[in-house]
Design an enzyme around this catalytic site. Structure first.
Site, PDB file in Angstrom:
ATOM      1  N   LYS A  13       0.837  -1.211   0.000  1.00  0.00           N
ATOM      2  CA  LYS A  13       0.000   0.000   0.000  1.00  0.00           C
ATOM      3  C   LYS A  13       0.870   1.259   0.000  1.00  0.00           C
ATOM      4  O   LYS A  13       0.672   2.156  -0.816  1.00  0.00           O
ATOM      5  CB  LYS A  13      -0.930   0.005   1.233  1.00  0.00           C
ATOM      6  CG  LYS A  13      -1.829  -1.222   1.326  1.00  0.00           C
ATOM      7  CD  LYS A  13      -2.791  -1.145   2.503  1.00  0.00           C
ATOM      8  CE  LYS A  13      -2.129  -1.138   3.868  1.00  0.00           C
ATOM      9  NZ  LYS A  13      -1.397  -2.406   4.197  1.00  0.00           N
ATOM     10  N   ARG A  88     -10.170   0.791   8.582  1.00  0.00           N
ATOM     11  CA  ARG A  88      -9.616  -0.504   8.909  1.00  0.00           C
ATOM     12  C   ARG A  88     -10.622  -1.429   9.591  1.00  0.00           C
ATOM     13  O   ARG A  88     -10.274  -2.533   9.974  1.00  0.00           O
ATOM     14  CB  ARG A  88      -8.462  -0.298   9.865  1.00  0.00           C
ATOM     15  CG  ARG A  88      -7.353  -1.293   9.608  1.00  0.00           C
ATOM     16  CD  ARG A  88      -6.124  -0.657   9.790  1.00  0.00           C
ATOM     17  NE  ARG A  88      -4.940  -1.323   9.996  1.00  0.00           N
ATOM     18  CZ  ARG A  88      -3.826  -0.915   9.411  1.00  0.00           C
ATOM     19  NH1 ARG A  88      -3.830   0.059   8.539  1.00  0.00           N
ATOM     20  NH2 ARG A  88      -2.716  -1.494   9.708  1.00  0.00           N
ATOM     21  N   ARG A 126      11.700  -5.399   5.068  1.00  0.00           N
ATOM     22  CA  ARG A 126      11.336  -3.999   4.813  1.00  0.00           C
ATOM     23  C   ARG A 126      12.199  -3.014   5.593  1.00  0.00           C
ATOM     24  O   ARG A 126      12.538  -3.225   6.744  1.00  0.00           O
ATOM     25  CB  ARG A 126       9.877  -3.746   5.169  1.00  0.00           C
ATOM     26  CG  ARG A 126       9.554  -2.239   5.009  1.00  0.00           C
ATOM     27  CD  ARG A 126       8.124  -1.943   5.022  1.00  0.00           C
ATOM     28  NE  ARG A 126       7.484  -2.348   6.253  1.00  0.00           N
ATOM     29  CZ  ARG A 126       6.193  -2.237   6.472  1.00  0.00           C
ATOM     30  NH1 ARG A 126       5.422  -1.738   5.514  1.00  0.00           N
ATOM     31  NH2 ARG A 126       5.672  -2.618   7.597  1.00  0.00           N
ATOM     32  N   ARG A 159      11.039  -1.015  11.057  1.00  0.00           N
ATOM     33  CA  ARG A 159       9.926  -0.768  11.975  1.00  0.00           C
ATOM     34  C   ARG A 159       9.881  -1.841  13.064  1.00  0.00           C
ATOM     35  O   ARG A 159      10.039  -3.019  12.774  1.00  0.00           O
ATOM     36  CB  ARG A 159       8.603  -0.766  11.193  1.00  0.00           C
ATOM     37  CG  ARG A 159       8.192   0.625  10.729  1.00  0.00           C
ATOM     38  CD  ARG A 159       7.038   0.616   9.767  1.00  0.00           C
ATOM     39  NE  ARG A 159       5.865  -0.114  10.210  1.00  0.00           N
ATOM     40  CZ  ARG A 159       4.736  -0.215   9.509  1.00  0.00           C
ATOM     41  NH1 ARG A 159       4.646   0.392   8.330  1.00  0.00           N
ATOM     42  NH2 ARG A 159       3.709  -0.878   9.964  1.00  0.00           N
ATOM     43  N   ARG A 170      -0.541  -8.871  13.263  1.00  0.00           N
ATOM     44  CA  ARG A 170      -1.083  -7.881  12.322  1.00  0.00           C
ATOM     45  C   ARG A 170      -1.881  -8.565  11.214  1.00  0.00           C
ATOM     46  O   ARG A 170      -2.935  -8.077  10.809  1.00  0.00           O
ATOM     47  CB  ARG A 170       0.052  -7.031  11.740  1.00  0.00           C
ATOM     48  CG  ARG A 170       0.589  -6.017  12.757  1.00  0.00           C
ATOM     49  CD  ARG A 170       1.953  -5.472  12.369  1.00  0.00           C
ATOM     50  NE  ARG A 170       1.950  -4.835  11.078  1.00  0.00           N
ATOM     51  CZ  ARG A 170       3.031  -4.693  10.308  1.00  0.00           C
ATOM     52  NH1 ARG A 170       4.184  -5.174  10.704  1.00  0.00           N
ATOM     53  NH2 ARG A 170       2.949  -4.080   9.154  1.00  0.00           N
TER      54      ARG A 170
HETATM   55  P1  AP5 Z   1       4.732  -1.617   1.900  1.00  0.00           P
HETATM   56  O1  AP5 Z   1       4.399  -0.789   0.719  1.00  0.00           O
HETATM   57  O2  AP5 Z   1       5.488  -0.991   3.012  1.00  0.00           O
HETATM   58  O3  AP5 Z   1       3.434  -2.382   2.448  1.00  0.00           O
HETATM   59  P2  AP5 Z   1       2.124  -1.819   3.200  1.00  0.00           P
HETATM   60  O4  AP5 Z   1       0.948  -2.449   2.524  1.00  0.00           O
HETATM   61  O5  AP5 Z   1       2.161  -0.340   3.284  1.00  0.00           O
HETATM   62  O6  AP5 Z   1       2.315  -2.537   4.591  1.00  0.00           O
HETATM   63  P3  AP5 Z   1       2.271  -1.938   6.085  1.00  0.00           P
HETATM   64  O7  AP5 Z   1       3.005  -2.922   6.940  1.00  0.00           O
HETATM   65  O8  AP5 Z   1       2.712  -0.532   6.122  1.00  0.00           O
HETATM   66  O9  AP5 Z   1       0.765  -2.059   6.371  1.00  0.00           O
HETATM   67  P4  AP5 Z   1       0.109  -2.090   7.735  1.00  0.00           P
HETATM   68  O10 AP5 Z   1      -1.285  -1.995   7.297  1.00  0.00           O
HETATM   69  O11 AP5 Z   1       0.411  -3.254   8.594  1.00  0.00           O
HETATM   70  O12 AP5 Z   1       0.819  -0.905   8.529  1.00  0.00           O
HETATM   71  P5  AP5 Z   1       0.305   0.528   8.937  1.00  0.00           P
HETATM   72  O13 AP5 Z   1       1.464   1.406   8.983  1.00  0.00           O
HETATM   73  O14 AP5 Z   1      -0.861   0.886   8.132  1.00  0.00           O
HETATM   74  O15 AP5 Z   1       5.563  -2.902   1.355  1.00  0.00           O
HETATM   75  C1  AP5 Z   1       6.055  -3.874   2.244  1.00  0.00           C
HETATM   76  C2  AP5 Z   1       7.423  -4.369   1.755  1.00  0.00           C
HETATM   77  O16 AP5 Z   1       7.265  -5.083   0.540  1.00  0.00           O
HETATM   78  C3  AP5 Z   1       8.426  -3.254   1.449  1.00  0.00           C
HETATM   79  O17 AP5 Z   1       9.697  -3.704   1.835  1.00  0.00           O
HETATM   80  C4  AP5 Z   1       8.339  -3.092  -0.078  1.00  0.00           C
HETATM   81  O18 AP5 Z   1       9.567  -2.641  -0.627  1.00  0.00           O
HETATM   82  C5  AP5 Z   1       8.015  -4.509  -0.510  1.00  0.00           C
HETATM   83  N1  AP5 Z   1       7.160  -4.581  -1.705  1.00  0.00           N
HETATM   84  C6  AP5 Z   1       6.094  -3.791  -2.009  1.00  0.00           C
HETATM   85  N2  AP5 Z   1       5.532  -4.168  -3.170  1.00  0.00           N
HETATM   86  C7  AP5 Z   1       6.242  -5.247  -3.619  1.00  0.00           C
HETATM   87  C8  AP5 Z   1       6.140  -6.089  -4.774  1.00  0.00           C
HETATM   88  N3  AP5 Z   1       5.190  -5.918  -5.711  1.00  0.00           N
HETATM   89  N4  AP5 Z   1       7.025  -7.096  -4.908  1.00  0.00           N
HETATM   90  C9  AP5 Z   1       7.998  -7.290  -3.972  1.00  0.00           C
HETATM   91  N5  AP5 Z   1       8.151  -6.529  -2.867  1.00  0.00           N
HETATM   92  C10 AP5 Z   1       7.282  -5.501  -2.687  1.00  0.00           C
HETATM   93  O19 AP5 Z   1      -0.226   0.251  10.421  1.00  0.00           O
HETATM   94  C11 AP5 Z   1       0.646  -0.006  11.479  1.00  0.00           C
HETATM   95  C12 AP5 Z   1      -0.113  -0.015  12.795  1.00  0.00           C
HETATM   96  O20 AP5 Z   1      -0.735   1.276  13.017  1.00  0.00           O
HETATM   97  C13 AP5 Z   1      -1.279  -0.998  12.883  1.00  0.00           C
HETATM   98  O21 AP5 Z   1      -0.840  -2.279  13.273  1.00  0.00           O
HETATM   99  C14 AP5 Z   1      -2.165  -0.339  13.934  1.00  0.00           C
HETATM  100  O22 AP5 Z   1      -1.671  -0.560  15.225  1.00  0.00           O
HETATM  101  C15 AP5 Z   1      -2.010   1.140  13.617  1.00  0.00           C
HETATM  102  N6  AP5 Z   1      -3.024   1.627  12.673  1.00  0.00           N
HETATM  103  C16 AP5 Z   1      -2.809   2.104  11.419  1.00  0.00           C
HETATM  104  N7  AP5 Z   1      -3.944   2.464  10.830  1.00  0.00           N
HETATM  105  C17 AP5 Z   1      -4.934   2.207  11.732  1.00  0.00           C
HETATM  106  C18 AP5 Z   1      -6.356   2.356  11.703  1.00  0.00           C
HETATM  107  N8  AP5 Z   1      -7.003   2.835  10.618  1.00  0.00           N
HETATM  108  N9  AP5 Z   1      -7.048   1.986  12.801  1.00  0.00           N
HETATM  109  C19 AP5 Z   1      -6.438   1.521  13.910  1.00  0.00           C
HETATM  110  N10 AP5 Z   1      -5.089   1.332  13.993  1.00  0.00           N
HETATM  111  C20 AP5 Z   1      -4.351   1.683  12.905  1.00  0.00           C
HETATM  112 MG    MG Z   2       2.421   1.048   4.880  1.00  0.00          MG
END
Ligand code: AP5
Ligand code: MG
Ligand code: ZN
Length: 212
Positions: A13, A88, A126, A159, A170
């Protein structure tokens, strides 16, 4: 245009949001990035969020919805946005719908579908920019200079919630609380599903094709 990115942790994402925002010429944010920015500034909201994020569980809805609404309503977002990681759960989705009522509503929910094994592989390698939150991967897409962000020169770090045991939680939380949103947006006629297992470029091309 107002777009959200839906998909499990590690689906790509954040990676794709960078490109989509450039193509649509709109701003971008991830709810997770907003929490991490608060934490690095030492705000109370950041400290509270961290107690949930470090365990891989969702931050309470009232805190999350308030923070994201403030971002949506800022003047920078008047021309549209790409939002990743929010909503979410169904409660957040309903609050989001209400929030966008007077703003023409949501245009598209882009769902990036990736299998669990691939998610674990991606998250274990990552790296993230501490300053602008751009994601990298230690072998698939490393920064040009080791430890330094290509976009802003910020420090690139791992992270804390990318540890294997937190990643498991997660993914579990995603399946139980967030995955019902796929049907929610399908029924609303807003969903576009893309296979997230191609290269970063292929997935990006498929997403761009859905919104242009
Ligand atoms: P990346 O693009 O970083 O993936 P992502 O989908 O953004 O994954 P996240 O881990 O950031 O999602 P998340 O939903 O768990 O975390 P968030 O920060 O939202 O890609 C991942 C890796 O893969 C990278 O190394 C990239 O280079 C590689 N990659 C990408 N595309 C690729 C491809 N096609 N092929 C190969 N490699 C590839 O949330 C974190 C925490 O915040 C949550 O756990 C929660 O506690 C809190 N939180 C956030 N939002 C909310 C909400 N709305 N409500 C409540 N709590 C929330
Ligand atoms: Mg992300
Ligand atoms: Zn950066």
């Amino acid at each position: 245009m107002k777009v959200i990115l839906l998909g499990p942790p590690g689906a790509g994402k954040g990676t794709q949001a960078v490109r989509i925002a450039e193509v649509l010429k709109v701003t971008r944010a991830a709810s997770g990035d907003l929490f991490r920015e608060n934490l690095s500034k030492g705000t109370e909201l950041g400290k509270l969020a961290q107690t949930y994020m470090s365990r891989g569980i969702l931050v309470p809805d009232d805190v999350t919805i308030g923070m994201v609404n403030a971002w949506i309503n800022a003047k920078e977002q008047a021309g549209g946005f790409v939002l990743d990681g929010f909503p979410r759960n169904l409660h957040q989705a309903e609050a989001f719908e209400k929030q966008l009522d007077g703003k023409g509503g949501l245009d598209k929910a882009l769902y990036i579908n990736v299998s669990k094994d691939e998610l674990v592989r991606r998250l274990s390698g990552r790296l993230t920019c501490r300053n602008c939150q751009t994601p990298y991967h230690i072998s698939i897409s490393p920064p040009k200079e080791e430890g330094e962000c290509d976009r802003c020169g910020g420090e690139v770090y791992q992270r804390a919630d990318d540890k294997p045991e937190v990643v498991e939680t997660r993914i579990r939380v995603y399946l139980s609380e967030t995955s019902p949103l796929v049907d929610f947006y399908r029924e609303a006629g807003l969903l576009a599903e893309v296979n997230g297992e191609g290269t970063i470029e292929e997935v990006g091309d498929a997403l761009i094709a859905e919104i242009t």
